[in-house]
Design a protein around this motif. Structure first.
Motif, short mmCIF file in Angstrom:
data_model
loop_
_atom_site.label_atom_id
_atom_site.label_comp_id
_atom_site.label_asym_id
_atom_site.label_seq_id
_atom_site.Cartn_x
_atom_site.Cartn_y
_atom_site.Cartn_z
N THR A 110 0.84 -1.20 0.00
CA THR A 110 0.00 0.00 0.00
C THR A 110 0.87 1.26 0.00
OG1 THR A 110 -0.04 0.15 2.41
CG2 THR A 110 -1.80 -1.12 1.39
N ILE A 111 0.25 2.38 -0.32
CA ILE A 111 0.88 3.67 -0.06
C ILE A 111 -0.02 4.43 0.92
CG2 ILE A 111 2.05 3.79 -2.27
CD1 ILE A 111 -0.13 5.92 -3.08
N ASN B 66 -0.15 12.26 -2.21
CA ASN B 66 0.14 13.69 -2.37
C ASN B 66 1.53 13.96 -2.94
OD1 ASN B 66 -2.40 14.56 -1.43
ND2 ASN B 66 -1.77 14.21 0.69
N LEU B 67 2.13 12.92 -3.48
CA LEU B 67 3.40 13.04 -4.22
C LEU B 67 4.54 13.60 -3.37
CD1 LEU B 67 2.05 14.30 -7.69
CD2 LEU B 67 2.11 11.99 -6.76
N VAL B 68 4.57 13.22 -2.12
CA VAL B 68 5.71 13.56 -1.27
C VAL B 68 6.93 12.82 -1.80
CG1 VAL B 68 6.67 13.42 1.06
CG2 VAL B 68 4.24 13.95 0.73
N SER C 190 1.28 8.78 -8.13
CA SER C 190 1.12 9.56 -9.37
C SER C 190 0.33 8.78 -10.41
CB SER C 190 2.49 9.96 -9.93
OG SER C 190 3.16 8.84 -10.50
N LYS C 191 0.27 7.48 -10.22
CA LYS C 191 -0.49 6.63 -11.15
C LYS C 191 -1.89 6.31 -10.61
CE LYS C 191 3.64 4.66 -13.21
NZ LYS C 191 3.46 5.52 -14.41
N SER D 51 2.69 15.17 4.90
CA SER D 51 1.87 14.17 4.19
C SER D 51 0.64 14.80 3.55
CB SER D 51 1.47 13.04 5.14
OG SER D 51 0.52 13.49 6.06
N LYS D 52 0.15 15.89 4.15
CA LYS D 52 -1.02 16.58 3.57
C LYS D 52 -0.60 17.73 2.66
CE LYS D 52 -3.77 15.69 7.73
NZ LYS D 52 -4.20 16.29 9.00
#
Lengths: 77, 625
Positions: free
Chosen positions: B162-163, B169-171, B195-196, B390-391
Motif C-alpha cells: 500500500t501507499i 500527495n506526491l511527497v 502519481s499513477k 503528508s497533507k
C-alpha cells in the motif's frame, strides 16, 4: 584457561588475518578487552560480545574456560 | 524452460486499461539474472528519455530474482524501480516480507506499470486474473489501515502493498508499505504509485515455480540453514536486530545528532536495542524463510498516544531519534508508526524534520509556518511536521519536496545543512571521521543510501590503527577521542562493498545472512545451480554488479541535465564544520580530501574527471548503448 573465540564475518571482513575460530590459553584472570588485545582486535570493532548467548562488555572478567563470540560492526536496516 | 523463474512479465497500462503478459526473455535472464539487474536494464531500455518522475510515462517496475521464494533461507526480497522522485535519476528500492514471493507464485518475475488510472484504484492479481479495481474508499487512508481492510475484503492469504496519504500527495520521500511494517522506503517510490492513482496491489499466487533439481535444492537448502545456524553471528544478531548497533555508532561518533550537527548523545541507552527488548518489544518478526528474524514488533506508549509498530530499526532510531533529539525509545517507535501510516520513509523524514527544526531555530521558518512552536527533542513537533508534509499543508508543501529542493527554494544558505546527495536524504551514519563511508554515500547511484555501500567498520579500523588502541584496551574505559581516520586506501574497500551488495539484490535474497551471519558464497552458488540448472561463479556476479553500477551511472548522465562530479559532493556541513563534541570532536573530511577521493574513485572505475563512464570501460562490461 582455554578461551575459544568465535569471530563473525563482519569482523573477519576487516581482519583478513583472523579465522572464524581461534583458541588461546591464558594463565590468569583477564578482561575481554585484554583478550582482544592479545588477538589483535580493536574493541571499537566488537559492538556485540557474547558469552553463553548473553551480551557482555569489554570489562567483563574471564576466569574459567570460556567460549566468547565476537560480532563486528553491523549495518542497520 | 527457464528454471527458477515463473516465466512471465506482466504489463499493465493504466491509461489504456490494457493488460498483457509476455514470456520472460532468456536474453534478459542470461545477462542480468534478476531483481535489481532486471530493474536497472528495464529502466534504461524502456523509460522514455527526459520525462518527469510523476509523468504517467514513468514506469514502475517490480522484480524478483531466481532464488526468491525457494528453500534457500531468507529469499523474501522484492525490488522496485522507477525514475526517482528524489533525484530525477535512476531509482530503486527494496523490501523484505512476502510480497515478491507471492508475485512469483502468481506467475510473474517482473511487473511493469505505466500510464495513470483515471480514478483511485488498486490492482488485484490472482494468478492469471488481473483486475484494476476502484479504490475510492481507500484513498486518503493510512497504509496499515488499508492493508487491514483489504485483507478483510480479500482474505488473509493475500499479500498486499500500500501507499499512505504521502504517496497520494506526491511527497518525494514517500514509501511503499507491506506486511504491517516492511517498507521499500527510499527514492520516493511510493509517490510514483500515487502519481499513477494506485493505492495498493494485492496478490495471491498458487502456481509452481520450476526447479531444475528439487532434491538437490532441498538438500542444499537444509545445508545452508544448518551452516548459517552454526555461524558466530547467528545467535547474536537476532535478539536486538539492527538496533543492536546503536551504542556502537554512538561510541565511534557516527550517530547523526541534531541534523548532523554532531555525532554523539548521552542518552544512547534509552534508544538502543536493549531498550527495545526491555521496554517495548512484543515479539520477533521475520520475512519469508528467514532464519534470523531481525524485526521487532513493539508496543509503545507516549504522552500523545500509544501504538503497535514493527521497529524501530537502527536507521529509524538514528534519523527520527538522535537526529531529531527524540531521546526515549517509545517516542521513536511512535514517530516510526506515524511515518509508516502516513507512508513516508523514516530516514528521509528524519532529515527533513531536523532540517526544518534547525531552520526554525535560525528564524528562517516561523510559528505560522507550522501552526505551533517546534523544537528538537519534542515528539509533538516531529509528528506535526510529518502530518503537514503528508497533507502538503502550510510549510509541509515545501518540505514534501525533500531537503534539496526545499533548501534551494528557501535560500539563506540552508543548503549547507540540507543533508543529502543528489536529492536523496542521508541515512544513519555521520561521516566526518569516516571517509570511506562518506565516499560510499557520495557515489551511490540513487543518492545517499547506506545500503549501496557500508564500510564504516573499515573506517573505524583505519582510525584506530593510527593511535590509541592499546590505551583503550588496557584501560578498559570509555572512548574519549578517536584519531583522524585515513583517507588513503578507501577506494578499493568502497568498490568491493559497492559490488558485493548488489549480488544479493540480483539473486533475490537478503544480504544479512552473508554480511552479518557469514554464510559463504558457495551456498549461493550451489543453490543457484540446483534452482536454475546453470553454474554461477561469485566473481561473475560481482562483474555483473559493476556492469549495473555503470549502466545506472549512464542513466543518470542521460536523465539529469548537467549531471557530473558536482552531484557527488556531500553537503557543506560535512566538510566545513568540524564535529563540535564527542569521540570525533574536531574532525571533518576536508574538501580537498573529498576531491582526491573522487578523483581516485573515478580513475579506479574507468570514469573521466566528471565521473562519466568511458567507452572502453562500458565495452569491457558488455554495455553497448
Amino acid at each position: 584457561m582455554e578461551i575459544k573465540l568465535k569471530i563473525s564475518n563482519s569482523l573477519l571482513s576487516i581482519y583478513n588475518n583472523l579465522e572464524e575460530e581461534k583458541t588461546i590459553i591464558i594463565d590468569e584472570v583477564k578482561t575481554i578487552g585484554e583478550i582482544l588485545y592479545i588477538i589483535g582486535v580493536n574493541p571499537l570493532l566488537t559492538p556485540i560480545i557474547l558469552i553463553e548467548n548473553k551480551k557482555v562488555t569489554i570489562n567483563h572478567e574471564v576466569s574459567k574456560n570460556t567460549e566468547i563470540t565476537l560480532i563486528g560492526p553491523l549495518m542497520g536496516g | 524452460m527457464l528454471y527458477g523463474y515463473a516465466g512471465k512479465v506482466l504489463r499493465i497500462d493504466l491509461t489504456e486499461n490494457k493488460i498483457t503478459k509476455e514470456d520472460l526473455k532468456k536474453e534478459l535472464v542470461d545477462e542480468y539474472i534478476g531483481g535489481r539487474g532486471f530493474v536497472a536494464k528495464t529502466l534504461y531500455d524502456e523509460l522514455p528519455a527526459n520525462i518527469k518522475p510523476f509523468d504517467p510515462e514513468n514506469i514502475f517496475v517490480i522484480a524478483m530474482g531466481p532464488l526468491s521464494g525457494t528453500f534457500m533461507p531468507a529469499t523474501g526480497k522484492t525490488h522496485f524501480g522507477a525514475k526517482s522522485p528524489a533525484t530525477g535519476g535512476y531509482g530503486d528500492s527494496n523490501m523484505g516480507g512476502h510480497f515478491g514471493v507471492e508475485m512469483k507464485y502468481a506467475g510473474y518475475d517482473m511487473t511493469i506499470l505505466k500510464g495513470k488510472a483515471e480514478t483511485p484504484s488498486y490492482i488485484l492479481i490472482e494468478n492469471d486474473k488481473i483486475e484494476v479495481r476502484d479504490a475510492e474508499k481507500y484513498w486518503g487512508k493510512g497504509s496499515f489501515e488499508v492493508e487491514e481492510e483489504l485483507k478483510k475484503e480479500l482474505g488473509e492469504e493475500y499479500q498486499i502493498l500500500t501507499i499512505g496519504p504521502a504517496g497520494e500527495n506526491l511527497v518525494r520521500f514517500s514509501c511503499i508499505s507491506h506486511d504491517f511494517g516492511r517498507q521499500a522506503g527510499r527514492i520516493g517510490i511510493g509517490a510514483v504509485l500515487g502519481s499513477k492513482n494506485i493505492k495498493a496491489i494485492a496478490v495471491r499466487g498458487t502456481k509452481d515455480v520450476p526447479i531444475y533439481d528439487p532434491e538437490a535444492l532441498y538438500k542444499f537448502g537444509k545445508e545452508t540453514y544448518k551452516a548459517a545456524s552454526e555461524k558466530p553471528g547467528f545467535k547474536g544478531w537476532t535478539p536486538e536486530g539492527t538496533a543492536g548497533i546503536t551504542n556502537w555508532c554512538n561510541d565511534v561518533g557516527a550517530l547523526p545528532t541534531r541534523n548532523f550537527k554532531t555525532s554523539h548523545v548521552d542518552y544512547a541507552d534509552n534508544i538502543n536495542g536493549k531498550a527495545i527488548i526491555d521496554r517495548i518489544k512484543v515479539t520477533d518478526k521475520g520475512c519469508f524463510a528467514c532464519p534470523t528474524p531481525c524485526g521487532k514488533y513493539s508496543h509503545a506508549k507516549t504522552k500523545i498516544g500509544s501504538t503497535y509498530v514493527e521497529g524501530p530499526e537502527y536507521e529509524t532510531i538514528a534519523m527520527l531519534g538522535s537526529n531529531c533529539e527524540l531521546s526515549e525509545i517509545e517516542e521513536i517507535a511512535y514517530a516510526n508508526f506515524i511515518c509508516d501510516e502516513l507512508g513516508v520513509d523514516t530516514c528521509s523524514a528524519g532529515v527533513v524534520a531536523s532540517w526544518a527544526i534547525e531552520c526554525f531555530e535560525k528564524g528562517i521558518f516561523t510559528e505560522d509556518d507550522f501552526g505551533m512552536k517546534i523544537s528538537f527533542g519534542d515528539l509533538e513537533s516531529v509528528v506535526k511536521i510529518l502530518e503537514l508534509i503528508s497533507k502538503r499543508e502550510k510549510i509541509g508543501d515545501l518540505l514534501a519536496e525533500g531537503v534539496k529542493i526545499a533548501s534551494e527554494k528557501t535560500k539563506h544558505d540552508t543548503d549547507k545543512f540540507a543533508i543529502h546527495v543528489k536529492g536523496l536524504e542521508w541515512t544513519g551514519y555521520e561521516c566526518r571521521n569516516a571517509p570511506g563511508m562518506m565516499l560510499g554515500y557520495m557515489t551511490a547511484d540513487i543518492g545517499a543510501h547506506h545500503g549501496r555501500c557500508w564500510v564504516l567498520g573499515n573506517d573505524v579500523a583505519g582510525s584506530a590503527d593510527a593511535g590509541n588502541v592499546h590505551d583503550l584496551i588496557s584501560g578498559g574505559k570509555k572512548i574519549n577521542k578517536l584519531p583522524k581516520a585515513k583517507r588513503e586506501g578507501v577506494v578499493p574497500i568502497v568498490l568491493d562493498s559497492q559490488h558485493t551488495r548488489p549480488a544479493f539484490d540480483i539473486l533475490g535474497t537478503c544480504r544479512l545472512q552473508y554480511m552479518e551471519i557469514g554464510l559463504e558464497t558457495e551456498y549461493y552458488e550451489k543453490n543457484y545451480e540446483a534452482i536454475t540448472g546453470k553454474k554461477l561463479k561469485w566473481k561473475d556476479l560481482l562483474i555483473l554488479s559493476e556492469k549495473i553500477w555503470n549502466l545506472n551511472r549512464c542513466f543518470n548522465f542521460r536523465e539529469i541535465e548537467d549531471f557530473g562530479r558536482k552531484y557527488d559532493y556531500p553537503p557543506a556541513r560535512l566538510y566545513e564544520d568540524p564535529i563540535p563534541n564527542g569521540p570525533n570532536e574536531g574532525h571533518l573530511v576536508e574538501k580537498e580530501e573529498i576531491e582526491k577521493m573522487l578523483t581516485d574513485f573515478y580513475e579506479a572505475r574507468g570514469w573521466d574527471s566528471q565521473g562519466k563512464p568511458q567507452k572502453e570501460k562500458l565495452e569491457s562490461l558488455g554495455i553497448n548503448l
